[in-house]
Design a protein around this motif. Structure first.
Motif, PDB file in Angstrom:
ATOM      1  N   ARG A 180      -3.929  11.745  -4.893  1.00  0.00           N
ATOM      2  CA  ARG A 180      -3.507  11.390  -6.250  1.00  0.00           C
ATOM      3  C   ARG A 180      -2.191  10.634  -6.174  1.00  0.00           C
ATOM      4  NH1 ARG A 180      -2.894  16.346 -10.192  1.00  0.00           N
ATOM      5  NH2 ARG A 180      -2.202  14.631 -11.534  1.00  0.00           N
ATOM      6  N   PRO A 181      -2.073   9.520  -6.889  1.00  0.00           N
ATOM      7  CA  PRO A 181      -0.798   8.790  -6.897  1.00  0.00           C
ATOM      8  C   PRO A 181       0.216   9.488  -7.796  1.00  0.00           C
ATOM      9  CG  PRO A 181      -2.380   7.679  -8.308  1.00  0.00           C
ATOM     10  CD  PRO A 181      -3.116   8.817  -7.667  1.00  0.00           C
ATOM     11  N   ALA A 182       1.477   9.440  -7.387  1.00  0.00           N
ATOM     12  CA  ALA A 182       2.546  10.028  -8.201  1.00  0.00           C
ATOM     13  C   ALA A 182       3.891   9.528  -7.701  1.00  0.00           C
ATOM     14  CB  ALA A 182       2.512  11.552  -8.144  1.00  0.00           C
ATOM     15  N   TRP A 204       9.514  10.975 -15.485  1.00  0.00           N
ATOM     16  CA  TRP A 204      10.622  10.162 -15.005  1.00  0.00           C
ATOM     17  C   TRP A 204      10.515   8.701 -15.449  1.00  0.00           C
ATOM     18  CZ3 TRP A 204       9.965  12.095  -9.289  1.00  0.00           C
ATOM     19  CH2 TRP A 204      10.497  13.387  -9.169  1.00  0.00           C
ATOM     20  N   GLY A 205       9.321   8.288 -15.832  1.00  0.00           N
ATOM     21  CA  GLY A 205       9.124   6.891 -16.195  1.00  0.00           C
ATOM     22  C   GLY A 205       9.113   5.953 -14.997  1.00  0.00           C
ATOM     23  N   ARG A 206       8.842   6.488 -13.810  1.00  0.00           N
ATOM     24  CA  ARG A 206       8.783   5.672 -12.595  1.00  0.00           C
ATOM     25  C   ARG A 206       7.325   5.439 -12.194  1.00  0.00           C
ATOM     26  NH1 ARG A 206      12.489   9.043  -8.373  1.00  0.00           N
ATOM     27  NH2 ARG A 206      14.134   9.779  -9.802  1.00  0.00           N
ATOM     28  N   LYS A 207       7.107   4.317 -11.510  1.00  0.00           N
ATOM     29  CA  LYS A 207       5.765   4.068 -10.994  1.00  0.00           C
ATOM     30  C   LYS A 207       5.542   4.921  -9.741  1.00  0.00           C
ATOM     31  CE  LYS A 207       7.134   0.070  -8.182  1.00  0.00           C
ATOM     32  NZ  LYS A 207       6.935  -1.372  -7.941  1.00  0.00           N
ATOM     33  N   PRO A 208       4.297   5.228  -9.401  1.00  0.00           N
ATOM     34  CA  PRO A 208       4.024   6.023  -8.203  1.00  0.00           C
ATOM     35  C   PRO A 208       4.559   5.347  -6.949  1.00  0.00           C
ATOM     36  CG  PRO A 208       2.077   5.922  -9.604  1.00  0.00           C
ATOM     37  CD  PRO A 208       3.071   4.935 -10.172  1.00  0.00           C
ATOM     38  N   GLU A 223       0.855  -1.181   0.000  1.00  0.00           N
ATOM     39  CA  GLU A 223       0.000   0.000   0.000  1.00  0.00           C
ATOM     40  C   GLU A 223       0.895   1.236   0.000  1.00  0.00           C
ATOM     41  OE1 GLU A 223      -3.251   0.103  -0.218  1.00  0.00           O
ATOM     42  OE2 GLU A 223      -3.547  -2.082  -0.132  1.00  0.00           O
ATOM     43  N   LEU A 224       0.707   2.114  -0.966  1.00  0.00           N
ATOM     44  CA  LEU A 224       1.552   3.305  -1.035  1.00  0.00           C
ATOM     45  C   LEU A 224       1.316   4.211   0.166  1.00  0.00           C
ATOM     46  CD1 LEU A 224       1.232   4.296  -4.814  1.00  0.00           C
ATOM     47  CD2 LEU A 224       3.007   2.926  -3.702  1.00  0.00           C
ATOM     48  N   PRO A 225       2.359   4.853   0.679  1.00  0.00           N
ATOM     49  CA  PRO A 225       2.174   5.779   1.796  1.00  0.00           C
ATOM     50  C   PRO A 225       1.336   6.978   1.371  1.00  0.00           C
ATOM     51  CG  PRO A 225       4.399   5.951   0.929  1.00  0.00           C
ATOM     52  CD  PRO A 225       3.770   4.765   0.258  1.00  0.00           C
ATOM     53  N   ILE A 226       0.543   7.462   2.310  1.00  0.00           N
ATOM     54  CA  ILE A 226      -0.227   8.685   2.110  1.00  0.00           C
ATOM     55  C   ILE A 226       0.629   9.845   2.606  1.00  0.00           C
ATOM     56  CG2 ILE A 226      -2.303   9.957   2.765  1.00  0.00           C
ATOM     57  CD1 ILE A 226      -3.661   7.214   3.196  1.00  0.00           C
ATOM     58  N   VAL A 227       0.865  10.815   1.743  1.00  0.00           N
ATOM     59  CA  VAL A 227       1.739  11.929   2.075  1.00  0.00           C
ATOM     60  C   VAL A 227       0.913  13.213   2.095  1.00  0.00           C
ATOM     61  CG1 VAL A 227       3.831  13.185   1.467  1.00  0.00           C
ATOM     62  CG2 VAL A 227       3.675  10.729   0.986  1.00  0.00           C
ATOM     63  N   LEU A 228       0.894  13.861   3.248  1.00  0.00           N
ATOM     64  CA  LEU A 228       0.121  15.082   3.427  1.00  0.00           C
ATOM     65  C   LEU A 228       1.077  16.257   3.531  1.00  0.00           C
ATOM     66  CD1 LEU A 228      -2.459  13.790   6.070  1.00  0.00           C
ATOM     67  CD2 LEU A 228      -2.528  13.589   3.562  1.00  0.00           C
ATOM     68  N   GLY A 229       1.145  17.050   2.478  1.00  0.00           N
ATOM     69  CA  GLY A 229       2.036  18.199   2.436  1.00  0.00           C
ATOM     70  C   GLY A 229       1.340  19.470   2.864  1.00  0.00           C
ATOM     71  N   LEU A 230       2.111  20.549   2.877  1.00  0.00           N
ATOM     72  CA  LEU A 230       1.566  21.846   3.277  1.00  0.00           C
ATOM     73  C   LEU A 230       0.407  22.283   2.392  1.00  0.00           C
ATOM     74  CD1 LEU A 230       4.858  23.875   3.913  1.00  0.00           C
ATOM     75  CD2 LEU A 230       3.417  22.727   5.609  1.00  0.00           C
ATOM     76  N   GLY A 232      -1.964  13.781  -0.764  1.00  0.00           N
ATOM     77  CA  GLY A 232      -3.221  14.423  -0.422  1.00  0.00           C
ATOM     78  C   GLY A 232      -3.415  15.719  -1.185  1.00  0.00           C
ATOM     79  N   VAL A 233      -4.570  15.855  -1.835  1.00  0.00           N
ATOM     80  CA  VAL A 233      -4.829  17.040  -2.658  1.00  0.00           C
ATOM     81  C   VAL A 233      -6.120  17.763  -2.271  1.00  0.00           C
ATOM     82  CG1 VAL A 233      -3.493  16.222  -4.632  1.00  0.00           C
ATOM     83  CG2 VAL A 233      -5.929  15.642  -4.467  1.00  0.00           C
TER      84      VAL A 233
END
Length: 344
Positions: free
Chosen positions: A284-286, A309-313, A190-197, A318-319
């Motif tokens: 959103r995944p990235a 970048w050609g990388r997977k998320p 499970e991808l981490p959920i990242v909550l930015g400013l 958080g948006v």
């Protein structure tokens, strides 16, 4: 542990809003805090340990292990934020002297122990620099696959920084650690959920909302005001409300002096709320990476929205968030918990 309660491990640099986050967890019937890792950030790690132990004492939460983390970032000198959080990290608040002791093992080991004890079940939250988590992944590379959910408060995506023009505090303190964590969790189930400013600065606590919390706790007090004397002590009878008001007064004053108004952003409480209920935010995944060498951009978090970048998320960013829904839940949970505490 009841099947209805989620095992939660938190890594904090307590910190005014970290303290509010811990209070939220203590007041959440669906959470069982199984460990607290102390990280250097808002104040030095020794003070963070004292704050965590003191808050547990205040809240009557015995038996929660608290572990000391690294004293400095992976490769840079430590910077702290007493101007934002006060000389002891909790503004004007004072906690009781703790009687509990730290664990014999460090915070990185605490991460590994928690993940191994609850494989596929552990809810993990990091609200400070990611030094401890990076060291834990070095010690146990399988850790990203052992954790059920990781929520990180950090970064700023298509948004200004609060430490440099482009960098958020937690990532800026230890960008190498953040880069290692993002890379390691690329292989997580499970991808981490990242909550930015860009997200957390929508969660603005006002004196009116703080007053509603005091009312819910059964301890009404006069709302804080920008016209009050600096450092005026809370008159709340409830011990937790008193500490939170004294801590938040300093935080309000800091934001006011920065031209943002007499309010405060509750970055870290949102992170723990999302850890328990990811539906509170839209993501959103990235692919995400951290700038490590830029003269002007070190610590900047970059999301490759267009896939260049050609990388997977490797993250769910958080948006969007509904602040009203968050504050309704925060006030209900922390207020009910505070109401249960004995007055002193």
């Amino acid at each position: 542990m009841s099947a209805a309660r989620l095992p939660v491990f938190v890594d904090v640099d307590t910190g005014v809003d970290d303290a509010m986050a811990l209070a939220y967890l203590f007041g959440s019937p669906d959470a069982e805090v199984i460990g607290i890792a102390s990280t250097a950030g808002n104040v030095d790690v020794h003070q963070v340990c004292e704050n965590n132990l003191g808050l547990l004492q205040l809240c009557g939460r015995s038996g929660v292990p608290v572990s000391k983390g690294a004293e400095a970032p992976l490769s840079a000198p430590l910077r702290t934020a007493e101007d934002t959080h006060g000389p002891q990290g909790l503004g004007y608040a004072r906690l009781p002297a703790p009687t509990a002791e730290l664990t014999a093992y460090d915070a990185a080991q605490a991460w590994v122990r928690a993940a191994r004890a609850h494989p596929g079940e552990l809810i993990a939250v990091a609200t400070g620099p990611l030094t401890n988590l990076a060291l834990a992944v070095r010690a146990e590379p399988a850790l990203p696959r052992l954790v059920r959910r990781l929520v990180i408060m950090g970064g700023a995506f298509d948004y200004r920084g609060n430490t440099t023009p482009v960098a958020e505090w937690n990532v800026s303190v230890d960008p190498e650690a953040a880069a290692e964590v993002f890379a390691a969790f690329s292989d997580a189930d499970e991808l981490p959920i990242v909550l930015g400013l860009n997200l957390t600065e929508n969660i603005m606590l006002t004196p009116e909302l703080l007053g509603a919390l005091a009312d819910t706790a059964g301890s009404p007090s006069r709302p804080l005001s920008e016209h009050d004397d600096r450092g005026a002590a809370s008159a709340a009878a409830n011990p937790l409300i008193r500490v939170l008001e004294d801590a938040m007064r300093f935080y309000f004053e800091f934001h006011h002096d920065c031209g943002e108004g007499y309010l405060a952003h509750l970055h870290d409480p949102l992170a723990v709320a999302v850890a328990l209920d990811p539906e509170l935010v839209r993501c959103r995944p990235a692919p995400v990476d951290v700038e490590l060498t830029g003269t002007l951009t070190r610590g900047m978090t970059i999301a490759d929205w267009s896939g260049r970048w050609g990388r997977k998320p490797n993250a769910l960013i958080g948006v969007d968030v509904d602040p009203t829904a968050f504050f309704d839940r925060f006030i209900a949970r922390v207020g009910a918990f505070a109401r249960q505490l004995p007055y002193s």
